[in-house]
Design an enzyme around this catalytic site. Structure first.
Site, PDB file in Angstrom:
ATOM      1  CG  ASP A 213      14.419   1.214  -3.459  1.00 47.12           C
ATOM      2  OD1 ASP A 213      13.256   1.394  -3.049  1.00 47.12           O
ATOM      3  OD2 ASP A 213      15.355   0.899  -2.712  1.00 47.12           O
TER       4      ASP A 213
ATOM      5  CD  GLU B 192       9.621   1.381  -2.669  1.00 46.62           C
ATOM      6  OE1 GLU B 192      10.734   1.615  -2.174  1.00 46.62           O
ATOM      7  OE2 GLU B 192       8.870   0.460  -2.261  1.00 46.62           O
TER       8      GLU B 192
ATOM      9  CG  HIS C  39      13.853   4.289  -0.722  1.00 45.10           C
ATOM     10  ND1 HIS C  39      13.034   3.235  -0.450  1.00 45.10           N
ATOM     11  CD2 HIS C  39      13.573   5.242   0.229  1.00 45.10           C
ATOM     12  CE1 HIS C  39      12.274   3.519   0.607  1.00 45.10           C
ATOM     13  NE2 HIS C  39      12.588   4.727   1.031  1.00 45.10           N
TER      14      HIS C  39
ATOM     15  CE1 TYR D 186      19.636   2.528  -1.501  1.00 44.19           C
ATOM     16  CE2 TYR D 186      18.201   2.316  -3.408  1.00 44.19           C
ATOM     17  CZ  TYR D 186      18.496   2.019  -2.098  1.00 44.19           C
ATOM     18  OH  TYR D 186      17.644   1.228  -1.378  1.00 44.19           O
TER      19      TYR D 186
ATOM     20  CD  GLU E 175       8.759  -2.866  -0.332  1.00 49.46           C
ATOM     21  OE1 GLU E 175       9.497  -2.490   0.583  1.00 49.46           O
ATOM     22  OE2 GLU E 175       8.515  -2.179  -1.338  1.00 49.46           O
TER      23      GLU E 175
ATOM     24  CD  GLU F 281      12.172  -0.221   1.067  1.00 46.01           C
ATOM     25  OE1 GLU F 281      10.993  -0.447   0.783  1.00 46.01           O
ATOM     26  OE2 GLU F 281      12.923   0.396   0.290  1.00 46.01           O
TER      27      GLU F 281
ATOM     28  CG  HIS G 107       7.172   0.348   1.416  1.00 41.51           C
ATOM     29  ND1 HIS G 107       8.317   0.642   0.693  1.00 41.51           N
ATOM     30  CD2 HIS G 107       6.661   1.550   1.809  1.00 41.51           C
ATOM     31  CE1 HIS G 107       8.480   1.954   0.657  1.00 41.51           C
ATOM     32  NE2 HIS G 107       7.494   2.520   1.321  1.00 41.51           N
TER      33      HIS G 107
HETATM   34 ZN    ZN Z   1      12.589   1.387  -1.305  1.00 42.57          ZN
HETATM   35 ZN    ZN Z   2       9.575  -0.456  -0.561  1.00 43.88          ZN
END
Ligand code: ZN
Ligand code: ZN
Length: 342
Positions: free
Chosen positions: A89, A119, A122, A126, A186, A220, A223
């Site tokens: 990411d 992204e 994401h 995390y 992706e 994702e 994407h």
């Molecule tokens: Zn991502």
């Molecule tokens: Zn992505």
């Protein structure tokens, strides 16, 4: 390639003459007329329909399970998978900006901006997972694994090299290669990691992390759709960029990507995780590669693998709670409906 100007007064207004790259747009976001409706739709899906907030998913249960119920192998895999997802990411957040520098269609600029936002979300997810599940020292170690783990370092390097090559030499050839790199990242690189998390989740383990992963996975997949459409349209608009040598490179690149992802998945799980083994990882990644290639009009690389060996994942990853009800009922039903398409 020439970078897109911020404002190009000499550019054409007409939407019908727009091109993804090498066009002559004013770069004013004129959205009355749109050439690529799929890009505008994906912008709205990513930006609004699928919007989610990591903090809305409570994580307490996972902390207890991580400490008391995970086997040492499960813990190791959990940490390594996260550290790789963090890198993927990160690369996307930085790389999408690079692509946008050469895009000459406003609706595409907007779609890429929405993807970039996701992204970054994401990356935040995390961090939120780590902060909630492990102690700060462990979280710091996980962020730093790529420096200690040679396998991870090598893997990160190969992916980033392809992007870096385009930044150093922004030729049309390197652009196309980086676009394929993006598509593979992706559509393939996340997936042995996702499969591992879903295997845990299916057994009732780390369900909160799995919920975060489900949202990431849904993003994702949009994407993948965006870049599949980009590649197919580039091919129509710039057939000269898809020479026989480039097509040959695509197959080689996919083959390389499949081998690397299988090797990584097997390294992470060590064939020691209940519910997922080396053979399943091998078949699942090859199945996905076939699917991704045929979705671009290419031939499958592994014609003998026609069935998804982990079929249950498609059902399992569906988000069936009320977390996306931020905008009341309509977007939720839309999200469900649109999910069936990819
Ligand atoms: Zn991502
Ligand atoms: Zn992505």
């Amino acid at each position: 390639m020439n970078r897109t100007l911020i404002f190009n007064p000499e550019g054409e207004r007409s939407a019908s003459n727009r091109r993804i790259i090498k066009g002559n747009s004013t770069n004013i976001m004129e959205l009355n007329n749109i050439k690529y409706p799929w890009a505008f739709d994906l912008y709205k899906t990513m930006g609004f329909t699928n919007f989610w907030i990591p903090e809305e998913i409570p994580m307490q249960e996972d902390r207890k399970q991580y400490e008391k119920e995970l086997s040492p192998y499960e813990k190791r895999a959990y940490e390594l998978v996260l550290s790789f997802l963090i890198a993927l990411d990160s690369f996307q957040v930085v790389n999408l900006k690079e692509f946008a520098r050469y895009i000459t269609a406003p609706e595409l600029q907007m779609a890429i901006t929405a993807q970039e936002f996701q992204e970054a979300l994401h990356s935040y997810s995390y961090q939120f997972i780590l902060e909630s599940v492990v102690d700060p020292i462990k979280a710091d170690e996980i962020y730093n694994y790529w420096r200690q783990d040679e396998v991870l370092m090598e893997r990160n390097r190969v992916i980033a090299d392809l992007y870096n090559e385009f930044i150093r030499k922004p030729t049309e050839e390197n652009f196309i290669k980086a676009v394929f790199g993006n598509y593979v990242l992706e559509s393939l690189y996340f997936y042995s990691g996702f499969a591992f998390f879903y295997t845990l989740g299916r057994q009732g383990k780390m369900r909160n992390t799995v919920q975060q992963i489900k949202y990431i996975n849904r993003d994702e997949l949009t994407h993948v759709t965006l870049f599949r459409n980009i590649i197919l349209t580039l091919k129509e608009e710039n057939p000269e960029l898809f020479s026989p040598e480039m097509e040959k490179w695509v197959y080689e690149f996919f083959k390389y990507a499949v081998d690397a992802e299988i090797k990584w998945g097997q390294y992470v799980t060590q064939n020691q995780i209940l519910g997922i083994n080396n053979t399943l990882i091998d078949r699942y990644i090859k199945y996905l590669a076939n699917l991704r290639l045929t979705q671009l009009g290419y031939k499958p690389l592994y014609p003998n693998i026609t069935e998804n060996p982990m079929k249950w994942i498609d059902q399992f990853r569906t988000i069936n709670d009320t977390k996306t009800d931020f905008f009341q009922a309509k977007p939720q039903t839309y999200a469900k409906r649109s999910e069936l398409r990819w």
